[in-house]
Design an enzyme around this catalytic site. Structure first.
Site, PDB file in Angstrom:
ATOM      1  N   GLY A 145       5.058  -1.166   2.671  1.00  0.00           N
ATOM      2  CA  GLY A 145       4.062  -0.112   2.552  1.00  0.00           C
ATOM      3  C   GLY A 145       5.048   1.205   2.383  1.00  0.00           C
ATOM      4  N   HIS A 171       0.760  -1.253  -0.248  1.00  0.00           N
ATOM      5  CA  HIS A 171       0.061   0.135   0.060  1.00  0.00           C
ATOM      6  C   HIS A 171       0.832   1.165  -0.016  1.00  0.00           C
ATOM      7  CE1 HIS A 171       1.068   0.627   4.241  1.00  0.00           C
ATOM      8  NE2 HIS A 171       0.780  -0.601   4.462  1.00  0.00           N
ATOM      9  N   ASP A 172       0.494   2.041  -0.683  1.00  0.00           N
ATOM     10  CA  ASP A 172       0.736   3.644  -0.660  1.00  0.00           C
ATOM     11  C   ASP A 172       2.459   3.715  -1.411  1.00  0.00           C
ATOM     12  OD1 ASP A 172      -1.366   4.876   0.731  1.00  0.00           O
ATOM     13  OD2 ASP A 172      -0.697   3.761   2.392  1.00  0.00           O
TER      14      ASP A 172
END
Length: 263
Positions: free
Chosen positions: A143, A125-126
């Protein structure tokens, strides 16, 4: 559902609301969620899944069993709307996994253009991945990792959360990276990865001439060879940057960092 000129295998599931561009091909036993947009000419092999919100550009190729746009693997995620955005002409080999962003981390995972992500690679994520990168088998981003253009991650490389990998860097097989890797630098396995020179061969292939490479080598020596502190090395880089845009880019990368520099 927009499916003009798309070719969809009878066993695939495309939810109402999905938008498929011209020439999109969806293989056997795929799942395409309702909040997914796929650009012209993109191809999915068998058993792929795409969950949304996800936007995919044109002429991408997802081989079998890719899992794209899944919920972030983050305990703080509570179901807020978060996205995955993928550019054009990328290749994703078997079992690649890419997660959407998190509400507290900016909300978007981004993949640029013309990248190769080989089998079993993972983008959490991100993360933000630039253009023309190659991730070899089982390379993994935790992440919030940022990866510049023309980066190569060798097989089984692992990048710690919030780290940055500068443009044209090369991370060797099995190296674990827990700090920022400056542009142009090569990292080799040694417990946690350690700098081992610059990626001169990769720079030559991308058209860097001898003068540019020599300037980058001087900057590397100032930063990594000898006993100078980071602040002392930075002062030397300021001097070297006066005649080299590449060294200026290296210095800007260092100054923008929040995590420790890999040294």
């Amino acid at each position: 559902m927009t499916m003009d000129a798309a070719i969809i295998h009878p066993s695939a599931v495309v939810e109402p609301g999905a938008k498929l561009g011209a020439g999109v091909r969806i293989g056997a036993l795929c799942y395409i969620g309702s909040d997914v947009e796929i650009g012209d000419g993109t191809v999915f092999g068998p058993h792929c899944s795409v969950h949304g919100p996800t936007t995919i550009g044109r002429d991408n190729h997802f081989h079998g069993h890719c899992a794209i746009g899944g919920d972030p693997q983050d305990k703080k995620y509570t179901g807020e709307r978060v996205e995955l955005v993928i550019g054009d002409r990328n290749t994703f080999r078997e079992f690649v996994t890419i997660n959407r962003g998190t509400g507290s981390g900016g909300g978007i995972t981004r993949i640029g253009n013309d990248n190769w992500l080989l089998a079993y690679t993972h983008v959490a994520h991100d993360c933000v991945v630039g253009d023309h990168c190659v991730f070899s088998n089982n390379a993994t981003l935790a992440g919030h990792v940022s990866v510049g253009d023309h980066v190569i991650l060798s097989g089984f490389a692992g990048i710690h959360q919030f780290c940055r990998i500068g443009a044209h860097a090369f991370v060797g097989m099995g190296a674990f990276v827990n700090g920022d890797v400056p542009p142009f630098v090569m990292v080799a396995q040694d417990g946690y990865g350690r700098p081992r020179g610059i990626n001169s061969e990769g720079l030559k292939r991308r058209g860097f001439d001898a003068e540019r490479i020599a300037a980058i080598k001087r900057a590397y020596r100032a930063l990594y060879l000898g006993s100078a502190s980071l602040e002392e090395a930075r002062g030397k880089l300021v001097e070297l940057a006066d005649g080299s845009a590449d060294v200026r880019a290296l210095l800007e990368f260092i100054d923008a960092g929040e995590r420790p520099l890999l040294r």
